[in-house]
Motif scaffolding. Sequence first.
Motif, PDB file in Angstrom:
ATOM      1  N   CYS A  46      -3.886 -21.920  13.463  1.00  0.00           N
ATOM      2  CA  CYS A  46      -3.290 -22.927  12.573  1.00  0.00           C
ATOM      3  C   CYS A  46      -4.215 -24.141  12.469  1.00  0.00           C
ATOM      4  O   CYS A  46      -4.708 -24.643  13.474  1.00  0.00           O
ATOM      5  CB  CYS A  46      -1.926 -23.353  13.123  1.00  0.00           C
ATOM      6  N   LYS A  48      -3.449 -27.054  11.753  1.00  0.00           N
ATOM      7  CA  LYS A  48      -2.781 -28.288  12.191  1.00  0.00           C
ATOM      8  C   LYS A  48      -2.638 -28.329  13.722  1.00  0.00           C
ATOM      9  O   LYS A  48      -3.052 -29.272  14.359  1.00  0.00           O
ATOM     10  CB  LYS A  48      -1.412 -28.380  11.514  1.00  0.00           C
ATOM     11  N   CYS A  49      -2.017 -27.287  14.303  1.00  0.00           N
ATOM     12  CA  CYS A  49      -1.716 -27.321  15.745  1.00  0.00           C
ATOM     13  C   CYS A  49      -2.655 -26.436  16.569  1.00  0.00           C
ATOM     14  O   CYS A  49      -2.549 -26.406  17.794  1.00  0.00           O
ATOM     15  CB  CYS A  49      -0.265 -26.922  15.996  1.00  0.00           C
ATOM     16  N   CYS A  62       0.477 -22.412  10.565  1.00  0.00           N
ATOM     17  CA  CYS A  62       1.440 -21.499  11.165  1.00  0.00           C
ATOM     18  C   CYS A  62       2.782 -21.805  10.478  1.00  0.00           C
ATOM     19  O   CYS A  62       2.910 -22.809   9.772  1.00  0.00           O
ATOM     20  CB  CYS A  62       1.543 -21.718  12.682  1.00  0.00           C
ATOM     21  N   CYS A  65       4.303 -25.345  11.343  1.00  0.00           N
ATOM     22  CA  CYS A  65       3.618 -26.487  10.706  1.00  0.00           C
ATOM     23  C   CYS A  65       3.836 -26.466   9.200  1.00  0.00           C
ATOM     24  O   CYS A  65       4.009 -27.522   8.586  1.00  0.00           O
ATOM     25  CB  CYS A  65       2.131 -26.471  11.036  1.00  0.00           C
TER      26      CYS A  65
HETATM   27 ZN   LIG Z   1       0.719 -24.962  13.500  1.00  0.00          ZN
END
Ligand SMILES: [Zn+2]
Length: 263
Positions: A46, A48-49, A62, A65
Motif C-alpha cells: 500500500c 499509504k501504510c 490497500c 486506506c
Molecule cells: Zn494501506
Amino acid sequence: MIGNLSKLKTQIGDPIEYTWSLENPTVINHLIGLPIRLSWNGDIHCTKCSKKTKKSFGEGFCYTCFSTAPEAAECIIRPELCRAHLGEGRDIEWEERNHNQPHLVYLAASDAVKVGVTRISQIPTRWIDQGAMKAIILAETPNRYEAGRLEVALKSFYTDKTNWQKMLKNEIDDAIDLVNEKWELHDQLPSDLTQFFIEEDEVTELVYPVDQYPEKVKSLSFDKTPVIEGELTGIKGQYLLFSDGSVFNVRKHTGYYTEITII
Ligand SMILES: [Zn+2]
Ligand SMILES: [Zn+2]
C-alpha cells in the motif's frame, strides 16, 4: 533497479525527462531504443501504510486506506464534492492543507480539448501525466470546491477524460486554439463562474520522448503478465511504449514490487 513502483516523476524539457522513482531515482530516457524487462514478484505494498495487500485499490491503496485516506476521498475525482472550504472532509487537517488552497482550472489539448482541476504545485506535472500536447490555465479559484463548480459547468462543452488510446497513438488535433477556446468560454458562461478567470494566456507545449508511436495499442498489466519484455520506443503520460504496440501504465501499478533491467 528494484522496488515498489510509484508514478514516474517528470521534468519539463525538450523532451520531457522521466525518472523511475525508487529509493535511488534514475532518469530512464536513455532506455528508449533498448530491450528491457519489467518483472513483478507478486507483492503489492500500500502506498499509504506500506502494508502488503492482495489487491490494489485506486492508485495503490490497500482496502482500508482506500476507504479512509483523504488521498482516496471522492473529492479527488469529483472536486465539486469537496468540503474543505467548510472545514469538513475525511481528514480536516489534510483537506485544509491540500484542498482549501488555490486551485487551477485548465484546458489541455490532445485529440480533443479536456478540462481539468489541479493545485498550482501540480502544474505542469498533471498535464504531462495525462499526455497532453499543450495546455492553458483558465482560472484560479480560492479552493477546490470552486474549481470543481467551474469544471462541472465546462463538462457540457468538453470531456474530462483522456482518451488514452488516441493519446498513445499520438492522434492529435493541431487545429485546437486554446486561447480562442478560453475566451469563447468566458463569453458564454455566467459571471459567477468567470469571476476567477485569469488574464494570462500562456500556452504550455509538451514534448514527449517517443521514437515511434504504436498504430494499435495493447495494454499490459502485471496481474495478467508478471514479466514484460520488449523494446522501449518511448514514454508518454505515465505509459511506457513498446515496439510491438503494447503499453504499460506505470501509475496503475503503484506499489507493485518490480525490477526493471536492460536485457
Ligand atoms: Zn494501506
Ligand atoms: Zn477535498
